[in-house]
Motif scaffolding. Structure first.
Motif, PDB file in Angstrom:
ATOM      1  N   HIS A 103     -10.317   1.408  -0.742  1.00  0.00           N
ATOM      2  CA  HIS A 103     -10.241   2.507   0.923  1.00  0.00           C
ATOM      3  C   HIS A 103     -11.209   2.229   1.511  1.00  0.00           C
ATOM      4  O   HIS A 103     -11.923   2.539   1.342  1.00  0.00           O
ATOM      5  CB  HIS A 103      -9.728   3.549   1.033  1.00  0.00           C
ATOM      6  CG  HIS A 103      -8.233   3.703   0.226  1.00  0.00           C
ATOM      7  ND1 HIS A 103      -7.138   3.432  -0.854  1.00  0.00           N
ATOM      8  CD2 HIS A 103      -7.543   4.170   1.202  1.00  0.00           C
ATOM      9  CE1 HIS A 103      -6.329   3.340  -0.831  1.00  0.00           C
ATOM     10  NE2 HIS A 103      -5.857   4.490   0.488  1.00  0.00           N
ATOM     11  N   HIS A 129       0.297  -0.880   0.043  1.00  0.00           N
ATOM     12  CA  HIS A 129      -0.188   0.055   0.232  1.00  0.00           C
ATOM     13  C   HIS A 129       0.657   0.785  -0.022  1.00  0.00           C
ATOM     14  O   HIS A 129       1.253   1.552   0.753  1.00  0.00           O
ATOM     15  CB  HIS A 129      -1.632  -0.550   1.226  1.00  0.00           C
ATOM     16  CG  HIS A 129      -2.222   1.415   1.159  1.00  0.00           C
ATOM     17  ND1 HIS A 129      -3.274   1.524   0.482  1.00  0.00           N
ATOM     18  CD2 HIS A 129      -1.225   2.243   1.386  1.00  0.00           C
ATOM     19  CE1 HIS A 129      -4.131   2.010   1.109  1.00  0.00           C
ATOM     20  NE2 HIS A 129      -3.062   3.058   0.626  1.00  0.00           N
ATOM     21  N   HIS A 136      -6.321   0.358   4.773  1.00  0.00           N
ATOM     22  CA  HIS A 136      -6.598   1.032   5.901  1.00  0.00           C
ATOM     23  C   HIS A 136      -7.889  -0.790   6.693  1.00  0.00           C
ATOM     24  O   HIS A 136      -7.110  -1.827   7.846  1.00  0.00           O
ATOM     25  CB  HIS A 136      -7.443   1.888   6.364  1.00  0.00           C
ATOM     26  CG  HIS A 136      -6.044   3.042   5.875  1.00  0.00           C
ATOM     27  ND1 HIS A 136      -4.909   3.307   6.060  1.00  0.00           N
ATOM     28  CD2 HIS A 136      -6.161   3.894   4.050  1.00  0.00           C
ATOM     29  CE1 HIS A 136      -4.223   4.418   5.576  1.00  0.00           C
ATOM     30  NE2 HIS A 136      -5.391   4.194   4.382  1.00  0.00           N
ATOM     31  N   ASP A 150       1.853   3.940   2.926  1.00  0.00           N
ATOM     32  CA  ASP A 150       1.020   4.653   2.940  1.00  0.00           C
ATOM     33  C   ASP A 150       1.500   5.796   1.782  1.00  0.00           C
ATOM     34  O   ASP A 150       1.807   6.093   0.323  1.00  0.00           O
ATOM     35  CB  ASP A 150      -0.053   5.321   3.862  1.00  0.00           C
ATOM     36  CG  ASP A 150      -1.047   5.685   3.333  1.00  0.00           C
ATOM     37  OD1 ASP A 150      -1.494   5.297   1.950  1.00  0.00           O
ATOM     38  OD2 ASP A 150      -2.575   6.596   4.010  1.00  0.00           O
ATOM     39  N   HIS A 193       1.288   5.226  -2.127  1.00  0.00           N
ATOM     40  CA  HIS A 193       1.106   6.033  -3.048  1.00  0.00           C
ATOM     41  C   HIS A 193       2.340   6.481  -3.940  1.00  0.00           C
ATOM     42  O   HIS A 193       2.646   7.442  -3.198  1.00  0.00           O
ATOM     43  CB  HIS A 193      -0.170   7.609  -2.355  1.00  0.00           C
ATOM     44  CG  HIS A 193      -1.479   6.560  -2.059  1.00  0.00           C
ATOM     45  ND1 HIS A 193      -2.418   6.677  -2.839  1.00  0.00           N
ATOM     46  CD2 HIS A 193      -1.511   5.932  -0.712  1.00  0.00           C
ATOM     47  CE1 HIS A 193      -3.892   6.187  -1.474  1.00  0.00           C
ATOM     48  NE2 HIS A 193      -3.041   5.989  -1.405  1.00  0.00           N
TER      49      HIS A 193
END
Ligand code: ZN
Length: 337
Positions: free
Chosen positions: A202, A17, A226, A283, A19
């Protein structure tokens, strides 16, 4: 804070995970601004860091919005997209991440400078091929559809991802779960699933356990981004376990965005102890000034997970990874067994 303690750095890691838009180095933002004549609040790394990084638990959302605005404006060409992808893979290699999945939202990342999506993807694939060879790692690609970009954008992104399914492994529905109802996105996401793409959503980041319950029933996702608030309802925890869904947990991110009140209260270990397949991720490593080593430090030193527990989380990440079976198996056997 980024962590390079050999205790964590030396162990082979997974990350599923992360970005890309939240992973641009500050120096690179400055280089791009100089090359493309973009205005920045500062051209000094330390000074600019105060505008593009979140160091403390968030008091207001404006700060993050400013950071992401700068990141978005920095994605100026397919060549730049290739550069930032390469640099992220380099940063993974420095932490001994061997199995990695990168995600980005094409409509969000490319609309600022009206870039050609296919050309940007080609740049990313070049960076990925090079990193897989040079660092001997396995990399997967996830296309995000951002709730905030609307229903039409979701259809466009899913159709694009399906067209590129040889290179794009999955779709992710991200961004403002509180603000946008899921109904707009169910049809396109299920279309992606039917076309053979994997699905992660998400959910349960800043929303209650009931949101995770609804997400599972509406989208039948393979994984959830999450999902930490599932802990508030054992029915939801049981459903996650029953369906074999893996949670992509990002402890420091959850603390900085106020999804948990204190880092000590983070439910990562509780979920793990209840038998939920949790994984440990960063993240947005640049915006949040973290890395997977730091997340491991938190899991071990603050939340009390053993290094064996953390190794189990790596296995969960490997098992649920969207990377092609043969490719991930080779890396797993070589580095993790
Ligand atoms: Zn995320």
């Amino acid at each position: 804070m980024k962590n390079f303690d050999p205790k964590y750095n030396n162990i082979p890691k997974t990350e599923i995970h992360c970005h890309l838009e939240g992973a641009i180095r500050t120096q690179t933002i400055i280089d791009i601004a100089r090359e493309y004549n973009l205005k920045l609040p500062s051209y000094d790394v330390r000074e600019l860091d105060t505008h593009v990084k979140v160091f403390d638990q968030l008091r207001d959302l404006e700060a993050v919005l400013e950071a992401f605005g700068i990141f978005q404006n920095s994605i100026t060409s397919p060549a730049i997209f290739e550069r930032i992808s390469w640099e992220l893979f380099e940063d993974c290699a420095k932490q001994n991440i061997k199995l990695f999945e990168v995600r980005f939202s094409p409509d969000w990342a490319f609309h600022g400078h009206d870039l050609d999506w296919d050309a940007c993807l080609e740049g990313l694939i070049r960076a990925k091929d090079r990193a897989e060879k040079e660092f001997d790692m396995a990399i997967g690609i996830i296309a995000i559809t951002s709730r905030g970009m609307g229903a039409e954008s979701c259809v466009k992104t899913v159709d694009w991802a399906i067209r590129h399914k040889e290179n794009i492994h999955a779709v992710d529905l991200a961004d403002g779960e509180l603000l946008y109802p899921m109904s707009d996105f169910v049809k396109p996401i299920l279309k992606a699933k039917e076309a053979g793409l994997k699905v992660t959503i998400h959910s349960g980041e800043d929303t209650p356990a009931s949101a995770v319950w609804d997400t599972i029933h509406a989208f039948q996702p393979d994984r959830i981004g999450h999902g930490i608030h599932s802990i508030e309802d054992m029915k939801v925890v049981d459903l996650i376990k029953e369906r074999g869904i893996t949670l992509e947990v990002n402890p420091w991110s959850n603390y900085l965005t106020n999804s948990v009140r204190t880092i000590e209260e983070h439910p990562l270990k509780k979920l793990f102890d209840l038998g939920v397949r949790v994984t440990i991720n960063s993240d947005d490593p640049e915006v949040l000034e973290t890395n997977v080593n730091n997340e491991y430090r938190i899991a071990h030193e603050i939340l009390g997970m053993s290094m064996d527990d953390i190794a189990t989380c790596n296995r969960f990440a490997f098992e649920s990874s969207f990377v092609d079976e043969k490719v991930k198996q080779r890396i797993w056997q070589k580095y993790f067994l």
